[in-house]
Design a protein around this motif. Structure first.
Motif, mmCIF file in Angstrom:
data_model
loop_
_atom_site.group_PDB
_atom_site.id
_atom_site.type_symbol
_atom_site.label_atom_id
_atom_site.label_comp_id
_atom_site.label_asym_id
_atom_site.label_seq_id
_atom_site.Cartn_x
_atom_site.Cartn_y
_atom_site.Cartn_z
ATOM 1 N N VAL A 269 8.527 8.409 -4.468
ATOM 2 C CA VAL A 269 7.717 7.530 -3.618
ATOM 3 C C VAL A 269 7.146 8.292 -2.430
ATOM 4 C CG1 VAL A 269 7.817 5.549 -2.071
ATOM 5 C CG2 VAL A 269 8.858 5.413 -4.317
ATOM 6 N N GLY A 307 16.328 7.779 5.162
ATOM 7 C CA GLY A 307 16.032 6.365 4.960
ATOM 8 C C GLY A 307 14.882 5.911 5.837
ATOM 9 N N MET A 308 14.885 6.389 7.083
ATOM 10 C CA MET A 308 13.820 6.025 8.019
ATOM 11 C C MET A 308 12.480 6.582 7.540
ATOM 12 S SD MET A 308 14.796 4.182 10.543
ATOM 13 C CE MET A 308 16.251 3.634 11.404
ATOM 14 N N PHE A 310 11.643 7.311 4.578
ATOM 15 C CA PHE A 310 11.279 6.529 3.399
ATOM 16 C C PHE A 310 10.653 5.192 3.800
ATOM 17 C CE2 PHE A 310 12.688 3.518 0.029
ATOM 18 C CZ PHE A 310 11.937 4.034 -0.999
ATOM 19 N N LEU A 311 11.287 4.512 4.766
ATOM 20 C CA LEU A 311 10.767 3.217 5.219
ATOM 21 C C LEU A 311 9.377 3.365 5.809
ATOM 22 C CD1 LEU A 311 13.862 1.476 6.841
ATOM 23 C CD2 LEU A 311 12.563 0.733 4.863
ATOM 24 N N VAL A 314 6.869 3.895 3.046
ATOM 25 C CA VAL A 314 6.591 2.680 2.286
ATOM 26 C C VAL A 314 5.710 1.729 3.106
ATOM 27 C CG1 VAL A 314 7.610 0.639 1.247
ATOM 28 C CG2 VAL A 314 8.649 2.848 0.874
ATOM 29 N N PHE A 315 5.970 1.695 4.413
ATOM 30 C CA PHE A 315 5.187 0.794 5.258
ATOM 31 C C PHE A 315 3.784 1.320 5.490
ATOM 32 C CE2 PHE A 315 8.756 -1.828 6.595
ATOM 33 C CZ PHE A 315 8.098 -3.031 6.753
ATOM 34 N N VAL A 316 3.683 2.616 5.814
ATOM 35 C CA VAL A 316 2.398 3.160 6.254
ATOM 36 C C VAL A 316 1.521 3.529 5.067
ATOM 37 C CG1 VAL A 316 1.301 5.036 7.526
ATOM 38 C CG2 VAL A 316 3.397 3.983 8.387
ATOM 39 N N PRO A 318 1.799 3.386 1.003
ATOM 40 C CA PRO A 318 2.537 3.079 -0.228
ATOM 41 C C PRO A 318 2.354 4.145 -1.298
ATOM 42 C CG PRO A 318 1.197 1.220 0.460
ATOM 43 C CD PRO A 318 0.826 2.348 1.332
#
Lengths: 341, 349
Positions: A269, A307-308, A310-311, A314-316, A318
């Motif tokens: 991702v 994790g951060m 990754f988050l 995913v938010f900014v 995809p």
């Protein structure tokens, strides 16, 4: 596949042009990399990134072209790794048939591919987001099974003392040969996926991703195409699993744990699921972070950092790093990497 | 897989009453055998096959009480999924966080019930916060919601490890819940003719009772109240519910609060019966996943059936084939997917 850098090729181009400048530069850089890199950078960064890039690639094949996000790729790789340990030699005094590598490797990859096809067959019974749940359940259940079973998986400790083969006078676990081995297999998988994505099968798979109902109405066997994609992804993941067990010299339930399963997803991702180069990009980023973030946040809190990241991705964006590039690129060229879908 | 399920559903309706009667008969026979197995004094040959009556009945009882716990965790998961199409893979983390909070509160105040309440309340608030600040921003994008929930679970697991370290905690239950219950089940008859009755921890029976009460409560809420009506309508057709003037976001928040709160509640209750340690989040996430895959998404009854199957399979597997126990769970999942992909109580979409 409208997003590949070389998508709009015409048959008149020669093979050099068809390959694209980006690929040639990248290939030269990767082949020459061992000249500048130390052994640590060669295996721990280079080889490791390529192995996890291949795992991510097998996920990208399923998710990008088939629309099936799997969390069981590390499980498939783990089956190949366990098969190498069981069919070949190990130090754990359990099983270990002592087959030579040229016999064990094809069987291990075959086992992985069949397992992958089986997982695929189970998960394509449902659609969409269910796949991620079912594959996660399978990955977790396999992890617990490997941990509690001693007859096949040697329980918690797994198998140790698995050696990479030595032939042609080369020890393939040495830094430079191992790097080239990983590079060769990674390039092979990458080229195969790129070629396959434009083949009839690849096109059909992408059409099924976009509209399964219409493809079924047109007379295509949707399930068969999806399961075959799982089989192909299983071959790539299986090869990565063989490399992984040669790299580590051991395999245990921890290798195929939920953390590792999620790591593969994170790699794919972060890199981007829309082009086969994405997972390799993601693997380099994650492996570099894994190696050097320890100096920044300490070894303890590495997972929070990843994790951060990754988050945020995913938010900014995809579509991962490739998606970021896709947003910058229109300012440089006219064509977007991701035309509206 | 609409092609595959067509024949099964039509044959079911065509078979009509006779088929249902046949299944009813099978069910009755199975129930009679079960009752006999539980209450009769076993002949020697049966003891030889099934190790001992005590082992067998304990496995069944443990399976049922574990099913109660699984039901508590999975019912929230299935509600959230059914309504919002949100596969919340951080659900296991909610369970574990609830357990840690319950441990801290119980330890500091000395009241176990306060710990249980805190586990529910804090996690319900966290659930609302997650829904409002994270998942609402990604509405309609299943995959990104799931990816975000994975990211949250990674960060949460790491932060919980930072705060509570890797140790194992046990939440102390109050005295009135300690002790054992003597059940009217004869496990063996001694040579002097005295019957040995089965004793079973009171706490586990209470957990089961709590699960049943909450399950019935949930069912009543879903089927007898206005909010429940909205939730069921939302499960079936979210757009239509929104079009009829219902504030779906408020409904989402309520469901997320209840789902996350139940996970926290289960965390405290389960942490008192078993133990609290890193890795439990994955275990309960797996349980929730399998329970809802087997039981059917968005169905409370399905979650109950799934939990019962998985709980029993796990405990019976543990007693009779310990190194292959998980395979039984796996087989149940695969068979369900092969025969009825939408789950036992799931609706075809």
């Amino acid at each position: 596949m409208s997003l590949a850098t070389t998508a709009n090729v015409t048959p008149q181009q020669n093979w050099l042009e068809r390959l694209g400048a980006g690929h040639i530069i990248l290939a030269i850089a990767l082949v020459l990399y061992p000249l500048v890199a130390s052994d640590f950078f060669l295996t721990q960064i280079g080889g490791y990134s390529l192995i996890f890039g291949m795992l991510g690639l097998s996920l990208m094949l399923l998710a990008g072209y088939g629309g099936m996000v799997s969390l069981a790729q590390i499980t498939v790789a783990g089956i190949a790794a366990y098969a190498i340990a069981i069919l070949g030699n190990n130090n754990s005094n359990i099983l270990g048939f002592g087959w030579p590598w040229w016999l064990a490797v094809p069987f291990a990859v075959l086992a992985a591919a069949l397992a992958s096809a089986l997982i695929g067959w189970i998960s394509v019974r449902t659609e969409g987001i269910y796949t991620i749940m079912i594959t996660l359940a399978i990955a977790t259940a396999t992890y617990y099974f490997a941990q509690q079973n001693y007859a096949i998986f040697n329980g918690h400790s797994g198998y140790t003392g698995i050696r990479a083969p030595a032939f042609w006078g080369i020890g393939w676990r040495d830094a430079r040969p191992f790097y080239y081995l990983c590079l060769g297999l990674a390039v092979l998988s990458y080229a195969a996926v790129l070629y396959g994505s434009r083949s009839t099968f690849g096109m059909t798979l992408q059409a099924i991703r976009d509209n399964p109902r219409r493809m079924r109405a047109l007379g295509y066997h949707v399930t068969a195409h999806k399961v075959f994609a799982w089989l192909l992804a299983g071959v790539i993941a299986g090869l990565a699993g063989v490399l992984l067990v040669w790299f580590n010299g051991r395999v245990s339930p921890g290798t195929i744990g939920v953390d590792a399963a999620i790591d593969v997803l994170i790699i794919a991702v972060i890199g981007g699921l829309r082009h086969p180069i994405g997972p390799f990009l993601g693997a380099v980023v994650v492996v570099l972070m894994q190696t050097f973030a320890i100096d920044i946040v300490g070894a303890e809190r590495f997972n929070t950092l990843i994790g951060m990241v990754f988050l945020v991705i995913v938010f900014v964006s995809p579509d991962g790093i490739l998606g970021l590039w896709g947003r910058i690129k229109p300012h440089l060229a006219q064509e977007s990497l991701r035309p509206g879908q | 897989m609409s092609l595959l399920e067509q024949p099964s559903s039509s044959s079911l309706s065509a078979g009509g009453m006779t088929r249902r009667q046949a299944w009813g008969l099978v069910g009755l026979v199975a129930a009679a055998v079960m009752v006999w197995l539980v209450f009769a004094v076993w002949p020697d040959w049966l003891n030889a096959i099934l190790i001992s009556k005590k082992a067998f009945v304990s496995a069944i009882l443990n399976g049922i009480t574990l099913a109660g716990l699984y039901f508590l965790v999975a019912s929230g998961f299935t509600l959230i999924f059914g309504l919002m199409r949100n596969v919340n893979l951080a659900h296991g983390s909610l369970y574990l966080l609830g357990a840690y909070i319950g441990y801290e509160v119980t330890n500091h105040t000395g009241y176990w019930l306060l710990g249980v309440a805190a586990g529910f309340a804090v996690l319900a608030i966290i659930g609302v916060v997650m829904q409002v600040f994270v998942f609402r921003r990604l509405e309609g994008d299943d995959l990104r919601q799931t990816l975000v929930s994975i990211g949250i679970s990674i960060v949460a697991a790491d932060l919980m490890l930072a705060v509570w370290a890797g140790g194992t905690y046990q939440i102390t239950t109050p005295e009135w819940l300690d002790g054992a219950l003597t059940l009217p089940i004869i496990t063996a008859v001694r040579s002097n003719g005295v019957s040995v009755f089965l004793t079973y921890p009171l706490y586990r029976v209470v957990v089961l009772a709590a699960a049943i009460v909450i399950g019935v409560g949930l069912w009543l809420m879903l089927n007898r109240t206005r909010v429940g009506m909205m939730i069921r309508a939302g499960v079936d057709d979210r757009a239509m519910l929104q079009a009829s003037g219902v504030n779906v976001h408020a409904v989402f928040a309520v469901v997320f609060a209840v789902g996350a709160g139940l996970a926290g509640f289960a965390g405290v209750v389960g942490g008192s019966a078993l133990s609290v340690a890193p890795g439990e989040d994955v275990r309960y996430l797996l349980a929730s996943l399998v329970v809802v895959i087997v039981g059917g998404m968005g169905s409370i009854t399905g979650a109950a059936i799934g939990a019962l199957l998985i709980g029993l399979a796990e405990q019976i597997g543990l007693v009779y084939f310990p190194t292959y126990g998980i395979v039984l769970t796996f087989v149940i999942m695969v068979v369900t997917l092969a025969v009825r992909p939408q789950g036992i109580m799931g609706k075809a979409r």
